[in-house]
Design an enzyme around this catalytic site. Structure first.
Site, short mmCIF file in Angstrom:
data_model
loop_
_atom_site.label_atom_id
_atom_site.label_comp_id
_atom_site.label_asym_id
_atom_site.label_seq_id
_atom_site.Cartn_x
_atom_site.Cartn_y
_atom_site.Cartn_z
N LYS A 66 -4.60 12.61 3.76
CA LYS A 66 -5.04 11.23 3.87
C LYS A 66 -5.09 10.81 5.33
CE LYS A 66 -3.93 6.67 1.92
NZ LYS A 66 -2.96 5.93 1.08
N LYS A 68 10.78 9.67 2.29
CA LYS A 68 11.19 9.35 3.65
C LYS A 68 12.43 10.16 4.05
CE LYS A 68 8.13 6.17 4.69
NZ LYS A 68 7.14 6.36 5.80
N LYS A 119 -2.55 7.87 11.31
CA LYS A 119 -2.38 7.90 12.76
C LYS A 119 -1.28 8.89 13.15
CE LYS A 119 -3.03 4.16 15.17
NZ LYS A 119 -2.92 2.79 15.73
#
Length: 330
Positions: A195, A115, A198
Site C-alpha cells: 500500500k 505495532k 511515506k
C-alpha cells in the site's frame, strides 16, 4: 428551522504532505462530508507519539498536512479543523475511560499486535491504550458518525463497547457512534506490492511539483512479466495500469488494450499516468502555493478550530465528571 445535522469526526496522524493514497482513501470523503454533516477533523498528534521519534518534525508535519487538507477543499468555515493536543480535555476523558476498559479488550486489537511487531523495542503503555484515546476523540465531540472502511469496523466497535460499558455503569452519557462506511480504492505504492506509504518511500505526493511527480512515476514498477517492449502486457498485474482506473476512468480500458497488444509500452503508460495525475491535482497544487504564501494562515485556522472544539469538549467532560462523581469547581 432545518433539523441539526449529525456530527462526524475523523482524524489522521501528522505525516506531513499528503500523497494520492491519502486523498482517495480519506481526504476526498472529508471534503464531501463537510456539506452533509457537522464535520470535525482532527490531527491526532498525541497518537503519533506512540511511535514518532523526531520531535522537531512533528509540528511542521501538522501544518504541512493541514495545508494540504485545505488545498484539497476542506473549508475552515464549514468544518472544524484542529489539533488533538490543543484540546487537552480529551486526555482527561481518556483517563476516565481507561478506568472502565478491560485490558483484555485492548490486547485483542489487531493494531496493537501489528505495532508491537513493527516496533518491538518500543511496546509502550500508550500503544496499548491507543484505542481508548481514539474512543475519547470520538466520544468527547459527540460524533454520531465516524467514516471508516470495512477493515476498520472492529476499531469503531471497540469505541461503541467502551461507550456502552460507561453508560451501563454511570447512566446514559454517550451516544454510541455509528460507522459511515466509505468506499476507498486501495491505492498501491510505486513498488506495486504494498500500500502507498511515506514510511516505505513508495508514494506520489498529492501537491508535488510536476517534475517530481514525473520522476517518481517513471520509477514505478510495472508488469514484471513483460521482458521486451514487443511482449504483450498483462494490465491486470500492472500497478500503473491499475492507477489508470482511478485517473483515466473514461479510457483506461483502451489503455489496457494497448498494453495487451503491445501497441504501447510501459514507458508510454507511465508518461500518460504522470500527465493525468499532474492535471488532476493542478487546482490543489495552485491552492497549496497560495496557502504557503499566507504566513501564519494555517496556525490561525487551527487556533480557531481548537476554540470551537474545546467548547464542545468542555461540555461533554463536565457531564462525564458529574456522572463519575468528580468534584466540579464553580
Amino acid at each position: 428551522m432545518s433539523p441539526a445535522r449529525q456530527r462526524v469526526l475523523s482524524g489522521m496522524q501528522p505525516t506531513g504532505r499528503m500523497h494520492i493514497g491519502h486523498y482517495f482513501g480519506a481526504l476526498r470523503n472529508y471534503v464531501r462530508m463537510q456539506d452533509e454533516y457537522e464535520a470535525f477533523y482532527c490531527v491526532v498528534d498525541l497518537h503519533a507519539l506512540t511511535t514518532f521519534e523526531q520531535p522537531a518534525e512533528l509540528w511542521p508535519n501538522v501544518t504541512a498536512m493541514v495545508a494540504d487538507w485545505i488545498a484539497a477543499g476542506l473549508d475552515p468555515e464549514r468544518a472544524t479543523i484542529f489539533v488533538q493536543s490543543q484540546v487537552p480535555e480529551v486526555t482527561e476523558l481518556h483517563w476516565i475511560l481507561s478506568a472502565v476498559t478491560p485490558i483484555s479488550w485492548l490486547e485483542r486489537v489487531p493494531t496493537f499486535k501489528e505495532k508491537s511487531e513493527q516496533h518491538p523495542d518500543n511496546v509502550n503503555y500508550a500503544l496499548l491504550g491507543y484505542p481508548v484515546l481514539q474512543a475519547a476523540d470520538i466520544l468527547i465531540y459527540g460524533a454520531s458518525r465516524v467514516p471508516v472502511g470495512e477493515d476498520q469496523l472492529a476499531h469503531l466497535e471497540l469505541t461503541r463497547e467502551i461507550a456502552r460499558r460507561f453508560n451501563h455503569k454511570y447512566g446514559a452519557t454517550f451516544t454510541e457512534p455509528k460507522a459511515e462506511l466509505t468506499e476507498t480504492p486501495r491505492v498501491m505504492g510505486l513498488d506495486g506490492a504494498t500500500k502507498m506509504s511515506k514510511s516505505r518511500n513508495n508514494y506520489i505526493p498529492m501537491t508535488g511539483d510536476p517534475d517530481e511527480v514525473r520522476k517518481l512515476i517513471k520509477s514505478a514498477v510495472t508488469d514484471i512479466t513483460r521482458a521486451y517492449r514487443s511482449d504483450p502486457g498483462h494490465p491486470e498485474q500492472c500497478n500503473v495500469c491499475q492507477l489508470h482506473r482511478v485517473f483515466s476512468p473514461d479510457d483506461f480500458e483502451s489503455i489496457w488494450e494497448g498494453e495487451r497488444t503491445a501497441t504501447t509500452g510501459c514507458v508510454d503508460v507511465k508518461g500518460l499516468l504522470a500527465d493525468r495525475v499532474i492535471e488532476y491535482f493542478a487546482p490543489m497544487r495552485e491552492r497549496r502555493l497560495e496557502i504557503d504564501a499566507r504566513d501564519g494562515y494555517v496556525e490561525e485556522v487551527l487556533a480557531a478550530g481548537a476554540a470551537r472544539a474545546a467548547t464542545v469538549a468542555r461540555e461533554t467532560l463536565g457531564r462525564v465528571k458529574e456522572a463519575v462523581g468528580l468534584h466540579q469547581h464553580q
